[in-house]
Motif scaffolding. Structure first.
Motif, PDB file in Angstrom:
ATOM      1  N   LYS A  10      33.605 -50.344   8.241  1.00 38.91           N
ATOM      2  CA  LYS A  10      34.897 -50.927   7.768  1.00 38.91           C
ATOM      3  C   LYS A  10      35.987 -49.936   8.502  1.00 38.91           C
ATOM      4  CE  LYS A  10      33.489 -51.719   2.882  1.00 38.91           C
ATOM      5  NZ  LYS A  10      33.914 -51.419   1.425  1.00 38.91           N
ATOM      6  N   ARG A  11      36.772 -50.616   8.955  1.00 45.66           N
ATOM      7  CA  ARG A  11      37.809 -50.191  10.060  1.00 45.66           C
ATOM      8  C   ARG A  11      39.046 -49.500   9.436  1.00 45.66           C
ATOM      9  NH1 ARG A  11      33.996 -51.552  14.166  1.00 45.66           N
ATOM     10  NH2 ARG A  11      33.563 -53.520  14.009  1.00 45.66           N
ATOM     11  N   ASN A  18      44.279 -55.486  20.014  1.00 42.16           N
ATOM     12  CA  ASN A  18      43.313 -56.773  19.923  1.00 42.16           C
ATOM     13  C   ASN A  18      43.617 -57.713  21.346  1.00 42.16           C
ATOM     14  OD1 ASN A  18      42.474 -59.510  19.617  1.00 42.16           O
ATOM     15  ND2 ASN A  18      42.497 -58.864  17.179  1.00 42.16           N
ATOM     16  N   VAL A  25      46.473 -53.961  15.844  1.00 45.73           N
ATOM     17  CA  VAL A  25      45.768 -54.060  14.449  1.00 45.73           C
ATOM     18  C   VAL A  25      45.523 -52.759  14.165  1.00 45.73           C
ATOM     19  CG1 VAL A  25      45.008 -56.271  15.027  1.00 45.73           C
ATOM     20  CG2 VAL A  25      43.276 -54.206  15.743  1.00 45.73           C
ATOM     21  N   LEU A  27      42.571 -50.314  11.921  1.00 43.44           N
ATOM     22  CA  LEU A  27      41.236 -50.221  11.924  1.00 43.44           C
ATOM     23  C   LEU A  27      40.969 -49.124  10.582  1.00 43.44           C
ATOM     24  CD1 LEU A  27      40.054 -49.781  15.732  1.00 43.44           C
ATOM     25  CD2 LEU A  27      40.334 -51.779  14.245  1.00 43.44           C
ATOM     26  N   ASP A 160      37.870 -52.854  17.093  1.00 42.21           N
ATOM     27  CA  ASP A 160      38.872 -53.485  16.523  1.00 42.21           C
ATOM     28  C   ASP A 160      38.441 -54.155  15.191  1.00 42.21           C
ATOM     29  OD1 ASP A 160      37.938 -55.931  17.000  1.00 42.21           O
ATOM     30  OD2 ASP A 160      39.423 -56.273  18.556  1.00 42.21           O
ATOM     31  N   ARG A 161      39.317 -54.863  14.460  1.00 38.14           N
ATOM     32  CA  ARG A 161      38.971 -55.352  13.054  1.00 38.14           C
ATOM     33  C   ARG A 161      37.920 -56.541  13.067  1.00 38.14           C
ATOM     34  NH1 ARG A 161      44.269 -56.743   9.480  1.00 38.14           N
ATOM     35  NH2 ARG A 161      44.309 -54.346   9.353  1.00 38.14           N
ATOM     36  N   GLU A 162      37.958 -57.156  14.386  1.00 37.96           N
ATOM     37  CA  GLU A 162      37.098 -58.158  14.351  1.00 37.96           C
ATOM     38  C   GLU A 162      35.607 -58.128  15.098  1.00 37.96           C
ATOM     39  OE1 GLU A 162      39.573 -61.084  16.083  1.00 37.96           O
ATOM     40  OE2 GLU A 162      40.494 -61.617  14.231  1.00 37.96           O
TER      41      GLU A 162
END
Length: 390
Positions: A10-11, A18, A25, A27, A160-162
């Motif tokens: 979990k960021r 990004n 973004v 994290l 990153d988030r993705e």
């Protein structure tokens, strides 16, 4: 019911760029920097295990590496590591210092006797790097790799988030420049475990690499990402990564890395005795160590970092997310220079642990007097069962 500890991957609050949208973004990740020695040791151990199965040749990284601490006996060290007496060496401080080459803190192509002199010339002496002043007391020694500038590459993986962003650039080393603007990028989604050598070659991220090195470097990048995910790295930067024409061997010459500390229950055994040292110039105060010891003995989360014990604004916040919001808000209102601490307690700590945490924070706040008084903010924002009214 939420778990007591944050779950890995979990960021959290680190900012990343990004690669696909070029937007910043946030994290959700407890990223902690580790020593170069530990990062390189992890790659030495796990890179061969994660090489693409179709590759005929698995490249093993040089395992000759020594960490020198204040407790190291320099006279007997070559007995355990005979290569120190027969190999040209590189020595540098291993204390989370950036741009050591630019700062003149790297000894190159030295004999062991010269390394000892280099240590004596630098150890326990105050040096100032930017705003930080501290003493050098940890050094990493490895074999010197003779190579040309054209053998140097830059490679970095960031979360990153993705998913993960792989950055690559020819012409690495001390003069690598602004990699955010010049490095090629390849984004790998978090649920995509199908990165292949062919995909890297087709993407063009290795453009500029000689043809006879393309496949071996692409294989290394595939293995590097697999190790990155297996060991829950949050950032891994190698600069330079060197490949020579003599034997085609790949060398990790310099490395900076961060691990997701919350993943220790998943891969702590793989990490081994890993250390999370403080940033250069910053020492851990007794109160921080006390809370760290409490945290290690409970299933709850207790965190405390003293930013400026002479500052006026102190916080005791329930909830990891809330602690970030409180700190950000204080800074946004123009009082960042007055923020004394950052910390949080969550995961339903016991009454005794909460009492000891509160007593420690209040004790720190009362150490220094201020004629304007002190501001103590108690609050939180939680989604489970932590008592906010501590």
């Amino acid at each position: 019911q939420e778990s007591k500890k944050p779950q890995p991957n979990k960021r959290t609050t680190n900012k990343r760029n990004n690669s696909r949208t070029n937007t910043t973004v946030h994290l959700v990740m407890s990223a902690k920097a580790i020593r170069e020695y530990d990062g390189r040791s992890l790659l030495v151990k796990y890179i061969p295990e994660e090489y693409p199965s179709q590759q005929q040749r698995i490249i093993s990284l040089d395992s000759r590496l020594v960490l020198i601490t204040p407790k190291t006996n320099l006279d007997t060290l070559p007995t355990d590591h005979p290569w120190l007496l027969t190999t040209p060496l590189v020595i540098k401080p291993d204390q989370l210092i950036k741009r050591r080459g630019k700062l003149g803190l790297v000894g190159l192509n030295l004999k062991w006797e010269q390394c000892i002199k280099w240590i004596h010339d630098h150890i326990d002496r105050d040096i100032t790097i930017g705003p930080a002043t501290g003493k050098l007391d940890h050094f990493v020694v490895s074999p010197y790799v003779a190579h040309s500038k054209s053998d140097e590459y830059y490679v970095c993986i960031q979360s990153d988030r993705e998913g993960e962003v792989i950055m690559f650039k020819t012409g690495g080393g001390v003069d690598v420049g602004n990699v955010d603007e010049t490095a090629s990028r390849l984004h790998v989604d978090i649920d995509d475990d199908g990165l292949t050598v062919q995909r890297i070659l087709d993407d063009g991220i290795l453009d500029g690499v000689p043809d006879d090195r393309l496949e071996s470097l692409a294989s290394f990048v595939v293995a590097l990402l697999r190790v990155y995910r297996r060991l829950h790295f949050a950032m891994l930067e190698i600069n330079p990564l060197v490949q020579t024409d003599d034997d085609g061997q790949i060398h990790v010459v310099d490395l900076a890395a961060k691990l997701d500390e919350t993943a220790s229950f998943l891969c702590g055994a793989d990490w081994g005795r890993i250390a999370f040292p403080p940033q250069f110039g910053r020492t851990t105060c007794p109160e921080e160590q006390f809370i760290r010891d409490l945290d290690s003995k409970t299933g709850a989360s207790l965190k405390l970092t003293v930013l400026n014990e002479k500052a006026r604004i102190w916080t005791m916040v329930a909830g990891g997310g809330a602690s970030v919001v409180y700190a950000d808000t204080i800074c946004d209102l123009g009082f960042g220079h007055e923020l004394a601490n950052y910390g949080e307690y969550s995961g339903a700590p016991s009454t005794e642990d909460t009492y000891n945490y509160a007593k420690t924070v209040i004790g720190l706040m009362c150490k220094e007097k201020d004629p304007r008084g002190k501001i103590f903010i108690v609050g939180g924002g939680i989604a489970n069962f932590t008592d906010v009214a501590a």
